[in-house]
Design an enzyme around this catalytic site. Structure first.
Site, PDB file in Angstrom:
ATOM      1  N   ASP A 241       0.835  -1.199   0.000  1.00  0.00           N
ATOM      2  CA  ASP A 241       0.000   0.000   0.000  1.00  0.00           C
ATOM      3  C   ASP A 241       0.873   1.253   0.000  1.00  0.00           C
ATOM      4  O   ASP A 241       1.758   1.394   0.840  1.00  0.00           O
ATOM      5  CB  ASP A 241      -0.866  -0.061   1.267  1.00  0.00           C
ATOM      6  N   GLU A 242       0.608   2.163  -0.917  1.00  0.00           N
ATOM      7  CA  GLU A 242       1.215   3.498  -0.964  1.00  0.00           C
ATOM      8  C   GLU A 242       2.723   3.497  -0.712  1.00  0.00           C
ATOM      9  O   GLU A 242       3.202   3.959   0.319  1.00  0.00           O
ATOM     10  CB  GLU A 242       0.541   4.410   0.067  1.00  0.00           C
ATOM     11  N   THR A 243       3.440   3.010  -1.689  1.00  0.00           N
ATOM     12  CA  THR A 243       4.899   2.949  -1.569  1.00  0.00           C
ATOM     13  C   THR A 243       5.562   3.999  -2.459  1.00  0.00           C
ATOM     14  O   THR A 243       6.725   3.852  -2.833  1.00  0.00           O
ATOM     15  CB  THR A 243       5.403   1.558  -1.979  1.00  0.00           C
TER      16      THR A 243
END
Ligand code: TNX
Length: 551
Positions: free
Chosen positions: A356-358
């Site tokens: 998630d959201e890297t």
């Protein structure tokens, strides 16, 4: 759909998401839901049987026998194919659904599959014409209701259809009078996709096991077969790990706004998994990474690159400090031990490793992390499940990747799919059920808007195969409805976001593409109102749906 804060087709920026949700945060805490419980006292009349066509998700084929009906009688029994634990489980589940509202004894009897069905019969095996593990055939004559399937999954799916063919008052938690009449005919059914998931974020706001079980009940009604449990995020670590006890002792001690804290003991987690299994739902536990890991970084100093423990985080969305140290060997010892313990208590095939959201990471860092963590999942006998950002570092041949947006590493997702990865479609502007329905009620703080507002038609009107141009259709495993919980405090708010949009995602995932039709869906969806009301599900009375009066 009103898409705010981004240009269509462009990546969704983290800044946009953070700022929009930060505004929501200010007004969320302590505000109770603008709930739509509906009346619990009015019970719809049940003189006529429910038409076989009034089912969500829409079955693949329905044949009605006019003038024929089966009436469940007080002396009826449930027959289950002898020698099969799966048939027995399915029969127990069905008996559990029927006994309380009907007040009938409905004993479960094991009989050879060659026995002529009488009463309600669950027949395992011999349904050769059905495709796949999940297909079933439901026959209703004046003498019997028979569900035939080749596998356990098919029996559970048939039961969920049968449930909707009985009067809405079946969902009542209290005994109510009959008649319990079912329209005659035959339904032959199987899903469009084998993966129909719901993601529940219990990390931002912890939800006790009782709430998770209730959500499992909610999901099973509509043939959702995977519950993706997001157990770890910056704001909380929610699963007991014996080899790293501070994860829950420290990391589980808070949540968004410092409000909903807690974690599942191993016994509670196993109980949730078993509860799901006995309703035809498989749990996918998710241990986030490489980012969104501040709860762990606050629990153990040695996991941080600088060796200093981070503070606990109670803000909304992503913390900038929740980054695991991808170059330290201890990071992988940690993940190895965590994944081992999670795998040991998870009978299902998948373990989620996040992604998630890297966006703040370099491709090299992501490759390092997922190259090492992916094989750990396989080492403990499980399949890798990750958000689309993780695809860059995983072996495509053994990965299932979840797509939440277009414009975030599209080429990597397409390349992974061409290399054998399976893709679960959860486009945030249609399938994210934590988005607000509309912008007309600014005083209603629950839900996000960064992907736009999503009304019920928006949640229904999309096609998994056209979301990402260039993605081979054969790679699509199914669909998922994620429910992130930064703005969600309690079951009432959660159900109000999930219902009725979850039914849209269920139908997109299950029903044949050719049957998708908003007008048909909205009529069938409307008929679910009294059922949900009887089950005390706090659904949103969406204005686009012709709910029966009293909904
Ligand atoms: C995006 S899209 C997230 C989550 C947030 C959610 C809120 C994606 C994989 N991650 O971290 O909780 O927005 O809607």
């Amino acid at each position: 759909m009103n898409v705010s804060g981004r240009l269509p087709g462009r990546p969704l920026s983290r800044r946009t998401k953070t700022s929009v949700i930060a505004v929501a945060m200010v007004v969320t805490v302590g505000v109770s839901t603008a709930a739509a419980w509906g009346s619990t006292s009015s019970t719809p009349a049940a003189s006529g049987a429910v038409p076989l066509t009034r089912v969500v998700p829409q079955p693949a084929s329905v044949q009605t026998k006019p003038g024929v009906a089966y009436t469940l009688s007080p002396g009826a029994a449930i027959q289950a194919t002898a020698g099969s634990a799966d048939a027995k489980d399915a029969a127990d589940f069905l008996a559990g659904l029927l006994r309380k509202p009907t007040g009938y004894a409905l004993p479960v009897r094991s009989v050879p599959s060659s026995t002529t069905p009488t009463g309600v019969a669950l027949v395992l095996g011999g349904a050769d014409s059905l495709k796949g593990a999940e297909g079933y055939q439901l026959d209703v004559t004046s003498k019997a209701v028979t569900i035939r399937a080749n596998k356990r999954e098919g029996l559970f799916n048939g039961i969920e259809t049968l449930r909707q063919l009985l009067p809405a008052k079946l969902e009542s938690p209290k005994p109510v009078g009959g008649p319990w009449r079912i329209q005659g005919g035959t339904i032959k059914d199987q899903p469009r996709y084998g993966f129909r998931g719901a993601m529940l974020d219990v990390a931002r706001n912890f939800m006790p096991d009782t709430g998770v079980k209730r959500y499992i009940d909610d999901l099973a009604r509509y043939k959702i077969n995977y519950l993706h449990l997001h157990l770890v995020d910056d704001q909380g670590w929610r699963i007991q790990i014996d080899s790293w006890p501070n994860l829950t002792k420290i990391g589980g001690s808070t949540g968004v706004g410092g409000i909903s804290k807690g974690y599942y003991t191993k016994a509670q987690y196993k109980d949730i998994v078993g509860y799901a299994w006995s309703r035809g739902v498989t749990v996918i536990p998710e241990i986030e990474g490489s980012d969104h890991q501040q709860a762990a970084l606050a629990s153990y100093a040695e996991l941080n690159c600088d060796g200093k423990a981070r503070e606990l985080y109670t803000g909304f969305l992503k913390s900038d400090e929740g980054l695991l140290c991808v170059d330290k060997p201890i990071t992988y010892t940690f993940m190895d031990q965590v994944i081992k313990e999670v795998a040991e208590m998870t009978p299902g095939p998948y373990i989620g490793i996040g992604g998630d959201e890297t966006q703040n990471r370099s491709a090299a860092e992501l490759k390092t992390y997922y190259n090492k963590v992916g094989p750990l999942v396989q080492k403990y006998g499980k399949k890798v499940y990750g958000w689309q950002e993780s695809a860059v570092g995983l072996d495509p041949a053994t990965t299932t990747t979840e797509l939440w947006g277009v414009g975030i590493g599209d080429d990597e997702v397409i390349a992974a799919a061409k290399g054998g990865a399976k893709v679960v479609m959860a486009p945030s502007d249609h399938a994210y059920i934590d988005m607000k329905y509309n912008a007309e009620k600014p005083e209603y703080p629950v839900g996000n808007t960064w992907a736009g507002t999503t009304d019920v038609p928006d949640s229904y009107n999309w096609d998994p195969k056209t979301v990402l141009k260039g993605l081979p259709e054969s790679a699509i495993a199914g669909v998922e409805a994620p429910l992130w919980t930064e703005t969600v405090f309690g079951m009432d708010q959660l159900e109000n976001l999930a219902f009725p949009r979850l039914l849209s995602i269920a139908e997109i995932g299950w029903s044949p593409e050719s049957s998708h039709n908003w007008d048909s869906f909205k009529t069938r969806l409307a008929a679910q109102g009294p059922r949900l009301r009887e089950a005390r599900v706090n659904y949103y009375i969406a204005p686009e749906i012709p709910w029966p009066s009293g909904s």
